[in-house]
Design a protein around this motif. Structure first.
Motif, PDB file in Angstrom:
ATOM      1  N   THR A 274      -8.585  15.339  -0.573  1.00 53.44           N
ATOM      2  CA  THR A 274      -9.778  14.572  -0.246  1.00 53.44           C
ATOM      3  C   THR A 274      -9.406  13.153   0.136  1.00 53.44           C
ATOM      4  O   THR A 274      -8.259  12.732  -0.014  1.00 53.44           O
ATOM      5  CB  THR A 274     -10.761  14.553  -1.431  1.00 53.44           C
ATOM      6  OG1 THR A 274     -12.050  14.116  -0.993  1.00 53.44           O
ATOM      7  CG2 THR A 274     -10.282  13.642  -2.550  1.00 53.44           C
ATOM      8  N   GLN A 275     -10.381  12.415   0.617  1.00 50.98           N
ATOM      9  CA  GLN A 275     -10.194  11.009   0.950  1.00 50.98           C
ATOM     10  C   GLN A 275     -10.346  10.156  -0.301  1.00 50.98           C
ATOM     11  O   GLN A 275     -10.749  10.653  -1.370  1.00 50.98           O
ATOM     12  CB  GLN A 275     -11.201  10.585   2.008  1.00 50.98           C
ATOM     13  CG  GLN A 275     -12.645  10.795   1.602  1.00 50.98           C
ATOM     14  CD  GLN A 275     -13.596  10.601   2.756  1.00 50.98           C
ATOM     15  OE1 GLN A 275     -13.948   9.470   3.082  1.00 50.98           O
ATOM     16  NE2 GLN A 275     -13.994  11.704   3.392  1.00 50.98           N
ATOM     17  N   LEU A 276     -10.045   8.887  -0.174  1.00 48.53           N
ATOM     18  CA  LEU A 276     -10.084   7.993  -1.328  1.00 48.53           C
ATOM     19  C   LEU A 276     -11.490   7.829  -1.869  1.00 48.53           C
ATOM     20  O   LEU A 276     -11.713   7.829  -3.087  1.00 48.53           O
ATOM     21  CB  LEU A 276      -9.507   6.622  -0.934  1.00 48.53           C
ATOM     22  CG  LEU A 276      -9.439   5.576  -2.048  1.00 48.53           C
ATOM     23  CD1 LEU A 276      -8.529   6.053  -3.171  1.00 48.53           C
ATOM     24  CD2 LEU A 276      -8.946   4.239  -1.487  1.00 48.53           C
ATOM     25  N   ASP A 277     -12.477   7.689  -0.996  1.00 48.61           N
ATOM     26  CA  ASP A 277     -13.860   7.445  -1.408  1.00 48.61           C
ATOM     27  C   ASP A 277     -14.579   8.782  -1.563  1.00 48.61           C
ATOM     28  O   ASP A 277     -15.192   9.286  -0.624  1.00 48.61           O
ATOM     29  CB  ASP A 277     -14.558   6.566  -0.359  1.00 48.61           C
ATOM     30  CG  ASP A 277     -15.980   6.198  -0.776  1.00 48.61           C
ATOM     31  OD1 ASP A 277     -16.301   6.379  -1.962  1.00 48.61           O
ATOM     32  OD2 ASP A 277     -16.755   5.754   0.088  1.00 48.61           O
ATOM     33  N   ASP A 278     -14.503   9.376  -2.739  1.00 48.31           N
ATOM     34  CA  ASP A 278     -15.110  10.681  -2.997  1.00 48.31           C
ATOM     35  C   ASP A 278     -15.525  10.739  -4.465  1.00 48.31           C
ATOM     36  O   ASP A 278     -14.715  11.044  -5.347  1.00 48.31           O
ATOM     37  CB  ASP A 278     -14.130  11.805  -2.665  1.00 48.31           C
ATOM     38  CG  ASP A 278     -14.743  13.191  -2.802  1.00 48.31           C
ATOM     39  OD1 ASP A 278     -15.841  13.304  -3.373  1.00 48.31           O
ATOM     40  OD2 ASP A 278     -14.119  14.158  -2.338  1.00 48.31           O
ATOM     41  N   ALA A 279     -16.791  10.451  -4.739  1.00 39.15           N
ATOM     42  CA  ALA A 279     -17.274  10.356  -6.118  1.00 39.15           C
ATOM     43  C   ALA A 279     -17.178  11.691  -6.848  1.00 39.15           C
ATOM     44  O   ALA A 279     -16.853  11.732  -8.047  1.00 39.15           O
ATOM     45  CB  ALA A 279     -18.719   9.855  -6.129  1.00 39.15           C
TER      46      ALA A 279
ATOM     47  N   PRO B 252     -11.386  15.701   2.996  1.00 34.56           N
ATOM     48  CA  PRO B 252     -10.255  14.969   3.581  1.00 34.56           C
ATOM     49  C   PRO B 252     -10.636  14.348   4.915  1.00 34.56           C
ATOM     50  O   PRO B 252     -11.513  14.854   5.627  1.00 34.56           O
ATOM     51  CB  PRO B 252      -9.184  16.047   3.760  1.00 34.56           C
ATOM     52  CG  PRO B 252      -9.962  17.318   3.916  1.00 34.56           C
ATOM     53  CD  PRO B 252     -11.159  17.164   3.030  1.00 34.56           C
ATOM     54  N   ARG B 253      -9.962  13.263   5.263  1.00 32.90           N
ATOM     55  CA  ARG B 253     -10.111  12.684   6.597  1.00 32.90           C
ATOM     56  C   ARG B 253      -9.322  13.523   7.606  1.00 32.90           C
ATOM     57  O   ARG B 253      -8.473  14.329   7.229  1.00 32.90           O
ATOM     58  CB  ARG B 253      -9.605  11.241   6.601  1.00 32.90           C
ATOM     59  CG  ARG B 253     -10.431  10.279   5.773  1.00 32.90           C
ATOM     60  CD  ARG B 253      -9.838   8.873   5.840  1.00 32.90           C
ATOM     61  NE  ARG B 253      -8.504   8.847   5.240  1.00 32.90           N
ATOM     62  CZ  ARG B 253      -7.594   7.898   5.482  1.00 32.90           C
ATOM     63  NH1 ARG B 253      -7.877   6.907   6.332  1.00 32.90           N
ATOM     64  NH2 ARG B 253      -6.416   7.940   4.884  1.00 32.90           N
ATOM     65  N   PRO B 254      -9.576  13.359   8.895  1.00 30.87           N
ATOM     66  CA  PRO B 254      -8.863  14.141   9.910  1.00 30.87           C
ATOM     67  C   PRO B 254      -7.371  13.840   9.905  1.00 30.87           C
ATOM     68  O   PRO B 254      -6.936  12.750   9.512  1.00 30.87           O
ATOM     69  CB  PRO B 254      -9.512  13.692  11.226  1.00 30.87           C
ATOM     70  CG  PRO B 254     -10.841  13.127  10.847  1.00 30.87           C
ATOM     71  CD  PRO B 254     -10.643  12.527   9.488  1.00 30.87           C
ATOM     72  N   TYR B 255      -6.597  14.804  10.348  1.00 22.49           N
ATOM     73  CA  TYR B 255      -5.159  14.598  10.507  1.00 22.49           C
ATOM     74  C   TYR B 255      -4.925  13.484  11.518  1.00 22.49           C
ATOM     75  O   TYR B 255      -5.685  13.321  12.476  1.00 22.49           O
ATOM     76  CB  TYR B 255      -4.489  15.897  10.954  1.00 22.49           C
ATOM     77  CG  TYR B 255      -4.563  16.964   9.891  1.00 22.49           C
ATOM     78  CD1 TYR B 255      -3.595  17.057   8.907  1.00 22.49           C
ATOM     79  CD2 TYR B 255      -5.632  17.866   9.854  1.00 22.49           C
ATOM     80  CE1 TYR B 255      -3.669  18.023   7.914  1.00 22.49           C
ATOM     81  CE2 TYR B 255      -5.719  18.835   8.860  1.00 22.49           C
ATOM     82  CZ  TYR B 255      -4.734  18.905   7.894  1.00 22.49           C
ATOM     83  OH  TYR B 255      -4.814  19.848   6.902  1.00 22.49           O
ATOM     84  N   ALA B 256      -3.867  12.714  11.295  1.00 22.80           N
ATOM     85  CA  ALA B 256      -3.670  11.489  12.053  1.00 22.80           C
ATOM     86  C   ALA B 256      -2.258  11.429  12.628  1.00 22.80           C
ATOM     87  O   ALA B 256      -1.434  12.328  12.435  1.00 22.80           O
ATOM     88  CB  ALA B 256      -3.928  10.279  11.161  1.00 22.80           C
ATOM     89  N   ALA B 257      -1.993  10.337  13.342  1.00 25.55           N
ATOM     90  CA  ALA B 257      -0.685  10.063  13.934  1.00 25.55           C
ATOM     91  C   ALA B 257      -0.306   8.632  13.606  1.00 25.55           C
ATOM     92  O   ALA B 257      -1.168   7.806  13.273  1.00 25.55           O
ATOM     93  CB  ALA B 257      -0.741  10.269  15.447  1.00 25.55           C
ATOM     94  N   PRO B 258       0.968   8.299  13.672  1.00 28.05           N
ATOM     95  CA  PRO B 258       1.381   6.914  13.417  1.00 28.05           C
ATOM     96  C   PRO B 258       0.695   5.952  14.373  1.00 28.05           C
ATOM     97  O   PRO B 258       0.381   6.283  15.518  1.00 28.05           O
ATOM     98  CB  PRO B 258       2.894   6.956  13.652  1.00 28.05           C
ATOM     99  CG  PRO B 258       3.285   8.378  13.431  1.00 28.05           C
ATOM    100  CD  PRO B 258       2.124   9.194  13.916  1.00 28.05           C
ATOM    101  N   ASP B 259       0.447   4.744  13.900  1.00 27.56           N
ATOM    102  CA  ASP B 259      -0.171   3.714  14.723  1.00 27.56           C
ATOM    103  C   ASP B 259       0.742   3.341  15.891  1.00 27.56           C
ATOM    104  O   ASP B 259       1.972   3.411  15.805  1.00 27.56           O
ATOM    105  CB  ASP B 259      -0.452   2.459  13.889  1.00 27.56           C
ATOM    106  CG  ASP B 259      -1.501   2.699  12.815  1.00 27.56           C
ATOM    107  OD1 ASP B 259      -2.318   3.620  12.994  1.00 27.56           O
ATOM    108  OD2 ASP B 259      -1.489   1.962  11.803  1.00 27.56           O
ATOM    109  N   GLY B 260       0.100   2.937  16.987  1.00 27.19           N
ATOM    110  CA  GLY B 260       0.840   2.384  18.112  1.00 27.19           C
ATOM    111  C   GLY B 260       1.290   3.362  19.154  1.00 27.19           C
ATOM    112  O   GLY B 260       1.876   2.961  20.172  1.00 27.19           O
ATOM    113  N   LEU B 261       1.033   4.652  18.951  1.00 30.36           N
ATOM    114  CA  LEU B 261       1.440   5.641  19.945  1.00 30.36           C
ATOM    115  C   LEU B 261       0.448   5.684  21.102  1.00 30.36           C
ATOM    116  O   LEU B 261      -0.754   5.457  20.912  1.00 30.36           O
ATOM    117  CB  LEU B 261       1.520   7.030  19.314  1.00 30.36           C
ATOM    118  CG  LEU B 261       2.626   7.271  18.290  1.00 30.36           C
ATOM    119  CD1 LEU B 261       2.501   8.680  17.721  1.00 30.36           C
ATOM    120  CD2 LEU B 261       4.002   7.071  18.912  1.00 30.36           C
ATOM    121  N   PRO B 262       0.895   6.013  22.310  1.00 33.65           N
ATOM    122  CA  PRO B 262      -0.034   6.255  23.411  1.00 33.65           C
ATOM    123  C   PRO B 262      -0.997   7.379  23.039  1.00 33.65           C
ATOM    124  O   PRO B 262      -0.669   8.251  22.217  1.00 33.65           O
ATOM    125  CB  PRO B 262       0.893   6.661  24.566  1.00 33.65           C
ATOM    126  CG  PRO B 262       2.215   6.078  24.217  1.00 33.65           C
ATOM    127  CD  PRO B 262       2.315   6.127  22.716  1.00 33.65           C
TER     128      PRO B 262
END
Length: 322
Positions: free
Chosen positions: A11-16, A79-89
């Motif tokens: 899950t994400q951080l904000d989940d009561a 959970p939040r969506p799957y992500a990628a490192p910052d700064g990529l095209p």
């Protein structure tokens, strides 16, 4: 003394709701690993091995480590969506996020021997409103007359024949106003005259409005049912009026309980949040089931019971397994 196997909470951080369950597991002395897939790969490291013995390896977050073949159970929340490192095209970022989703997501959905509440793929299959309504009707739950269509003439005919009729969104998509604030599409009553060419732009769900005296939120956790009568809503959609509501635990009629259990089995769910409308004759009219619905907004005496039931499922994965 052998350390007990951990519970993985996705899950994400904000989940009561997850916070409550984690606290309860902690009181029971069970280790918990909390993971948000969006933190991968920045602060999550995975080492997964596959051979003739199946899946093994480890998952490491910023603060916890879990052996993949030692996870007792999985509480799959928000959970939040799957992500990628910052700064990529943009194209590279999308490629990386897809690899994370199908790689890490596939691992998390395949932990050997783990009991899922609920399995993410089961959640996804059970999110489709047409499938929900069909499954509910087939299991004897009372479903109001419903139309799914993009045909304007058919929508008007249905509204005229079954009115009053309400419109319900099929999925809660994210909408933002010009200021970036989130918007919600609520359940609203519609008349034949209001149904215009917009109906033809996509699929719409129309349903005969239930002449209700109260709402029911039934939270199912395995074989345990927690039915709460909700009174005081001045409008159709009680979610718009939390401050006006009162909550009372009530018994679930045997025919509804039977239908709910069969519904859960049909979708392979352990948990489900069912919404019903209660009419003056005592009939429970099925609206929908959110396979990952919230419960932490109830008063504490209700929330604590649901929390304990979920913790029981996670602590004792072989007891009452669906």
């Amino acid at each position: 003394m052998t350390r007990p196997s951990p519970v993985l909470v996705v899950t994400q951080l904000d989940d009561a709701a997850a916070d409550l369950v984690i606290e309860e597991l902690g009181r029971r002395g069970l280790p918990v690993v909390r993971l948000d897939p969006a933190d991968f790969p920045a602060t999550v490291i995975v080492k997964a091995h596959l051979d003739g013995f199946g899946l093994a390896g480890e998952l490491r977050t910023a603060t916890r480590v879990a052996a993949l073949d030692d996870v007792r159970s999985v509480y799959w929340r928000r959970p939040r969506p799957y992500a990628a490192p910052d700064g990529l095209p943009e194209q590279d970022a999308q490629w990386c996020a897809d690899q994370a989703r199908y790689g890490l997501g596939g691992i998390l959905a395949s932990l050997p021997g783990a009991h899922y509440v609920n399995h993410p793929w089961r959640n996804r299959a059970a999110e489709y409103k047409p499938a929900q309504l069909a499954a509910a009707a087939q299991r004897g739950l009372h479903v109001p007359p419903t139309l799914l269509t993009n045909d304007v003439a058919e929508a008007r005919r249905f509204a005229a024949e079954h009115g009053p009729v309400v419109y319900k969104p099929l999925y809660n998509s994210d909408f933002l106003d010009p200021q970036g604030h989130g918007l919600t599409v609520w359940v609203e009553e519609v008349t034949p005259k209001e149904l215009d060419a917009g109906v033809g732009q996509t699929m719409h769900l129309f349903q005969q409005r239930v002449d209700k005296i109260a709402d029911i939120r039934l939270t199912a956790v395995g074989s345990r049912l927690f039915a709460v009568r909700i009174d005081g809503s001045p409008g159709l959609d009680w979610r718009r009026h939390y401050d006006d509501l009162t909550y009372t635990l009530v018994d679930t009629p045997p025919d509804v309980a039977k239908g709910v259990h069969e519904y859960l089995a049909a979708f392979g769910l352990t948990y489900g949040a069912f919404d019903f409308g209660l009419d003056a004759a005592g009939v429970w009219h099925y609206y929908e089931c959110n396979p990952n619905g919230q419960f932490a907004w109830f008063p504490e005496y209700i929330t604590s019971r649901i929390t304990a039931a979920i913790a029981d499922q996670l602590q004792h994965p072989d007891r009452d397994r669906q």
